[in-house]
Design a protein around this motif. Structure first.
Motif, short mmCIF file in Angstrom:
data_model
loop_
_atom_site.label_atom_id
_atom_site.label_comp_id
_atom_site.label_asym_id
_atom_site.label_seq_id
_atom_site.Cartn_x
_atom_site.Cartn_y
_atom_site.Cartn_z
N VAL A 197 0.81 -1.24 -0.05
CA VAL A 197 -0.02 0.19 -0.07
C VAL A 197 0.81 1.18 0.10
CG1 VAL A 197 -1.48 1.60 1.43
CG2 VAL A 197 -2.14 -1.15 1.29
N GLU A 198 0.65 2.11 -1.02
CA GLU A 198 1.63 3.25 -1.06
C GLU A 198 0.88 4.39 -1.53
OE1 GLU A 198 4.76 3.58 0.20
OE2 GLU A 198 4.60 5.67 -0.64
N GLN A 199 1.27 5.67 -1.00
CA GLN A 199 0.58 6.91 -1.42
C GLN A 199 1.54 7.21 -2.80
OE1 GLN A 199 -1.77 9.00 -0.84
NE2 GLN A 199 -2.42 8.36 1.38
N ASN A 200 2.71 7.10 -2.66
CA ASN A 200 3.60 7.27 -3.95
C ASN A 200 3.36 6.47 -4.96
OD1 ASN A 200 5.60 7.96 -5.55
ND2 ASN A 200 7.04 8.06 -3.83
N ALA A 201 2.22 6.60 -5.99
CA ALA A 201 1.75 5.72 -6.67
C ALA A 201 2.86 5.27 -7.83
CB ALA A 201 0.63 6.23 -7.44
N ARG A 202 3.72 6.15 -8.20
CA ARG A 202 4.81 6.23 -9.20
C ARG A 202 5.67 5.12 -8.79
NH1 ARG A 202 5.13 10.46 -12.61
NH2 ARG A 202 4.26 11.61 -10.69
N ALA A 203 6.12 5.26 -7.37
CA ALA A 203 7.20 4.37 -7.02
C ALA A 203 6.65 2.91 -6.83
CB ALA A 203 7.77 4.88 -5.73
N ALA A 204 5.25 2.80 -6.44
CA ALA A 204 4.80 1.38 -6.23
C ALA A 204 4.43 0.74 -7.67
CB ALA A 204 3.34 1.45 -5.46
N LEU A 205 3.97 1.71 -8.75
CA LEU A 205 3.69 0.99 -9.85
C LEU A 205 5.01 0.82 -10.53
CD1 LEU A 205 0.91 3.27 -11.47
CD2 LEU A 205 0.67 0.88 -10.72
N ALA A 206 6.23 1.34 -10.28
CA ALA A 206 7.47 1.17 -10.93
C ALA A 206 7.95 -0.42 -10.55
CB ALA A 206 8.59 1.85 -10.38
N ILE A 207 7.48 -0.77 -9.36
CA ILE A 207 8.11 -2.22 -8.84
C ILE A 207 6.97 -3.21 -8.65
CG2 ILE A 207 10.22 -1.13 -7.51
CD1 ILE A 207 8.45 -1.78 -4.74
N ALA A 208 5.79 -2.89 -8.89
CA ALA A 208 4.78 -3.64 -8.98
C ALA A 208 4.40 -4.54 -10.12
CB ALA A 208 3.26 -3.04 -8.45
#
Lengths: 265, 292
Positions: A197-208
């Motif tokens: 769960v992450e507010q920083n969507a950019r960072a989350a999508l980069a590793i998901a």
């Protein structure tokens, strides 16, 4: 891989009369990071609370490796392999870094040999060199980033097959957040399923690999991370509007947190 | 004059040692569960009563002491399982505290029914004339009290710092939610804290019995004194509780020549003053869990 490590099946949950989650379906697979995005109050933390056993769902089931674990408390689920790194770290502040790590392996005491626990201490300290220099220091005296590292390291000491992470970059400097994300990105290599769960969507999508978008307690969108990153609606709501930013990839500067910010931008 | 001072000091430290064992019971349960256990004094009574009865029946002292401590630990477990466990989550902390007051009245009543109201004497551990120490005359039993408390404090320290159970109890006191997340059951830790507090209190009762005799109602005042000591120390701070208990013992001992009748009132006067002036205890910090 088609096997699921964690499957949330029609979860409805809330606090008292307030229902936060409405029949949510979601899955996390081994060897992948699955991201869970959404605005504040969308129900992301509530979902993790149910998945980790801190909160009982009022309807729906939680499956762990195809076993029904619905209603088991957090202290029992961690034995089955689900570990939560809670929001705001929640380290044992008046205890040392080493004690925090040993507590992470609490349920293995008397079951696993001491040597195995020691090896794991070395392993997680290897992942976070900043902690390795501070094993005797009180957890409460660490910086925010170090506390986050400790919270992740403590959860890994439980040897989880499913790791739930709640806002690991919250309140951290971009550089520190980047370091933590690079560790999270490497976790699935050992076969662990990571639900982030992450507010920083950019960072989350980069590793998901896969991503769910929660809105008002329901799954509004889901799909492969790179597809969602190109979705105009997701883009406008969570990634700050300009598509070039996504294509540049891996930028960890904190994006806008809430949809209305994005719209006004 | 110095002999007289030494005398008051030794008496005060001895009194304070007993209060310290009671205070540590309060701190242990409070830190782990958030509940103030007003049945704490009854553990002292049970320890004193069981040991006295066993010794007078011919049981060797070490065995009697061990049985008394184990008996009170078992009583702690039963109190938790029967009176408190069903109430967790349904009753507020204040409600839980009321339950412990009810438990203490019940235990005292049962003790009266079972053992009567006559004080039961117990022989000193090592008979013999008092010993002179720094100009003060000290009974051999008082030395037993001091030595036992010192050993118990050291053992507790080692237990909390080095064992997995001790570490889990501390973790539960620091952050109960995080404790659950690493697999520590707060209910089990609550049970463990009652067992441990029962044992600590009973140990105080065993060493105290030859000095005051064992009576069914001795727990009431000792429990309250231990509570005052714990509050002086900040309620969630074990070394603070020991220091608070010793301070209270010394104050009482110093007040005795002025008026022994008001000795007990002094403890509560101190409690009121501390609660008004320094509600977080003498040693700073705020009232709250997080200690051990």
């Amino acid at each position: 891989m088609t096997e699921t490590a964690l499957r949330l099946d029609g979860l409805t949950a809330g606090y008292g009369a307030l229902t936060v989650l409405h029949e949510v379906h979601a899955e996390a697979r081994p060897g992948e990071v699955t991201a869970l995005l959404g605005a504040n109050g969308a129900g992301k933390s509530t979902l993790l609370a149910v998945a980790s056993g801190l909160l009982r769902p009022s309807a729906g089931r939680v499956w762990l490796h195809d076993r029904d674990v619905t209603g088991l408390g957090a202290e029992r689920l961690v034995r089955r392999g689900i570990a939560l790194v809670p929001e705001r770290r929640q380290v044992f502040s008046t205890m040392s870094v080493m004690e925090n790590l040993l507590l992470g392996a609490h349920h293995r005491m008397g079951r696993d040999p001491r040597a195995a626990v020691r090896l794991d201490v070395d392993r997680v300290l290897g992942m976070f060199p900043a902690l390795a220099r501070r094993t005797g220091q009180l957890a409460g005296s660490l910086s925010g980033g170090e506390q986050q590292m400790l919270a992740i390291a403590r959860a890994l000491m439980a040897r989880p097959s499913v790791l739930l992470l709640d806002e690991p970059s919250l309140g951290l400097a971009p550089l520190v957040a980047r370091e933590i994300f690079s560790v999270i990105a490497a976790l699935p290599e050992q076969g662990c399923a990571v639900l982030l769960v992450e507010q920083n969507a950019r960072a989350a999508l980069a590793i998901a690999r896969y991503c769910y978008v929660l809105e008002l307690g329901r799954v509004a969108k889901q799909g492969r991370a790179e597809e969602l990153a190109r979705d105009p609606a997701v883009h406008a709501a969570y990634l700050g509007g300009r598509k070039e930013d996504v294509d540049a990839g891996g930028d960890l500067s904190p994006g806008p947190d809430r949809p209305h910010h994005a719209r006004s931008a | 004059m110095t002999g007289e001072l030494a005398q008051y000091a030794v008496t005060g430290v001895m009194l304070g040692s007993i209060y310290a064992l009671v205070a540590l019971g309060f701190v242990t349960i409070y830190s782990v569960t958030g509940v103030i256990n007003f049945a704490q004094g009854e553990f002292v009574m049970l320890g004193a009563m069981l040991a006295t009865i066993l010794v007078n029946d011919g049981t060797p002292l070490p065995l009697a002491a061990l049985a008394a401590v184990a008996g009170a630990a078992l009583a702690g477990a039963l109190i938790h399982e029967i009176a408190l466990r069903p109430a967790w989550r349904r009753v507020s902390v204040i409600g839980m505290i009321m339950i412990t007051i009810g438990v203490s009245v019940a235990v005292r009543g049962l003790a009266l029914l079972a053992w009567g109201s006559d004080p039961r004497p117990m022989p000193a551990f090592t008979p013999g004339p008092p010993i002179e120490l720094l100009g003060a005359v000290v009974t051999r039993q008082a030395l037993w009290v001091l030595a036992t408390t010192a050993v118990a404090l050291a053992a507790l320290y080692v237990f909390f710092q080095t064992t997995a159970l001790g570490r889990a109890l501390r973790a539960c006191a620091v952050n109960p939610t995080a404790a659950r997340l690493v697999g520590i059951s707060p209910r089990r830790m609550a049970l463990a804290s009652f067992v441990l507090s029962g044992a600590i209190g009973a140990l105080g009762g065993v060493v105290l019995a030859p000095i005051t005799f064992a009576t069914y109602d001795m727990g009431l005042m000792l429990g309250l004194k231990g509570f005052v000591g714990a509050v002086l120390g900040g309620l969630a701070n074990p070394p603070g509780a020991v220091a608070g208990a010793l301070i209270l013992g010394l104050l009482e001992s110093a007040a005795t020549p002025i008026s022994s009748a008001y000795k007990d009132a002094l403890a509560f006067l101190v409690l009121i003053v501390v609660m008004i002036a320094r509600p977080g205890g003498l040693f700073g910090g705020s009232i709250g869990r997080g200690g051990l």
